[in-house]
Design a protein around this motif. Structure first.
Motif, PDB file in Angstrom:
ATOM      1  N   ALA A   9       4.424 -60.774  -6.334  1.00  0.00           N
ATOM      2  CA  ALA A   9       4.590 -59.433  -5.781  1.00  0.00           C
ATOM      3  C   ALA A   9       5.731 -58.731  -6.503  1.00  0.00           C
ATOM      4  O   ALA A   9       6.595 -59.366  -7.111  1.00  0.00           O
ATOM      5  N   ASP A  13       4.806 -53.218  -4.266  1.00  0.00           N
ATOM      6  CA  ASP A  13       3.746 -53.661  -3.350  1.00  0.00           C
ATOM      7  C   ASP A  13       4.101 -53.470  -1.881  1.00  0.00           C
ATOM      8  O   ASP A  13       3.236 -53.627  -1.019  1.00  0.00           O
ATOM      9  N   ALA A  16       1.818 -51.211   0.546  1.00  0.00           N
ATOM     10  CA  ALA A  16       0.483 -51.767   0.806  1.00  0.00           C
ATOM     11  C   ALA A  16       0.581 -52.922   1.799  1.00  0.00           C
ATOM     12  O   ALA A  16      -0.245 -53.039   2.716  1.00  0.00           O
ATOM     13  N   PRO A  50      10.176 -59.631  -2.665  1.00  0.00           N
ATOM     14  CA  PRO A  50       9.143 -59.912  -3.655  1.00  0.00           C
ATOM     15  C   PRO A  50       9.365 -61.209  -4.424  1.00  0.00           C
ATOM     16  O   PRO A  50       8.416 -61.774  -4.961  1.00  0.00           O
ATOM     17  N   VAL A  55       0.844 -61.478  -3.906  1.00  0.00           N
ATOM     18  CA  VAL A  55      -0.220 -60.564  -3.498  1.00  0.00           C
ATOM     19  C   VAL A  55      -1.545 -61.282  -3.737  1.00  0.00           C
ATOM     20  O   VAL A  55      -1.748 -61.904  -4.781  1.00  0.00           O
ATOM     21  N   GLU A  57      -5.441 -60.918  -4.370  1.00  0.00           N
ATOM     22  CA  GLU A  57      -6.383 -59.929  -4.885  1.00  0.00           C
ATOM     23  C   GLU A  57      -7.793 -60.513  -4.881  1.00  0.00           C
ATOM     24  O   GLU A  57      -7.978 -61.701  -5.147  1.00  0.00           O
ATOM     25  N   PHE A  62      -6.114 -55.229  -4.202  1.00  0.00           N
ATOM     26  CA  PHE A  62      -5.234 -55.734  -3.156  1.00  0.00           C
ATOM     27  C   PHE A  62      -6.044 -56.125  -1.927  1.00  0.00           C
ATOM     28  O   PHE A  62      -6.832 -55.336  -1.415  1.00  0.00           O
ATOM     29  N   CYS A  65      -1.474 -60.643   1.348  1.00  0.00           N
ATOM     30  CA  CYS A  65      -0.213 -61.150   0.818  1.00  0.00           C
ATOM     31  C   CYS A  65       0.189 -62.404   1.583  1.00  0.00           C
ATOM     32  O   CYS A  65      -0.344 -62.711   2.651  1.00  0.00           O
TER      33      CYS A  65
END
Length: 147
Positions: A9, A13, A16, A50, A55, A57, A62, A65
């Motif tokens: 991350a 990010d 989101a 982070p 994250v 995907e 996205f 997380c």
């Protein structure tokens, strides 16, 4: 199960993740009488790191997380959120399995807390987590290193 990957991350990010948290946590927080649309977002913004977050995907988009924060006696699994339309597809189990294997190789137990009545508790129990303690709102669980 859809193809998924995790990436490190970045600070970019956070929004989101904040919005996904608000959507995913809302039903359980409302059930417990604790939903506040501003607080649910602020708490994540205040704790987002982070350096210890990935994250998730799906098809390079996205989807969720997860964070794994090192602590003195264990790693804490935190901020594990997956888009509602992807829950129950095996992605969460795949991500969790990968992180737990990393922790096992490093010799680290993993701790997590879930809200009372959350379906996430069953996911953690399937992966070897056991209840350490609980209160009217939270259930604290641990998974010891698997040999």
């Amino acid at each position: 199960m859809a193809d998924w990957n995790i990436r490190a991350a970045s600070a970019a990010d956070v929004e989101a993740v904040v919005e996904l948290r608000a959507v995913v946590m809302r039903p359980d927080l409302e059930r417990l009488g604790r939903y506040d649309e501003h607080r649910v977002r602020r708490r994540l913004r205040d704790r987002f790191d982070p350096a210890h977050t990935w994250v998730i995907e799906v098809a390079d988009v996205f989807a969720g997380c997860v964070a794994l924060r090192p602590a003195e006696d264990a790693h804490w699994l935190e901020h594990f959120y997956l888009a509602p339309h992807l829950q129950g597809t095996g992605i969460g189990s795949g991500v969790l399995r990968e992180l737990l294997e990393r922790c096992d190789r490093g010799g680290f137990p993993v701790r997590v807390n879930v809200l009372q009545g959350s379906a996430a508790r069953r996911l953690y129990e399937r992966h070897g987590f056991v209840v350490e303690s609980e209160d009217p709102v939270d259930v604290f669980m641990v998974r010891h290193v698997s040999s």
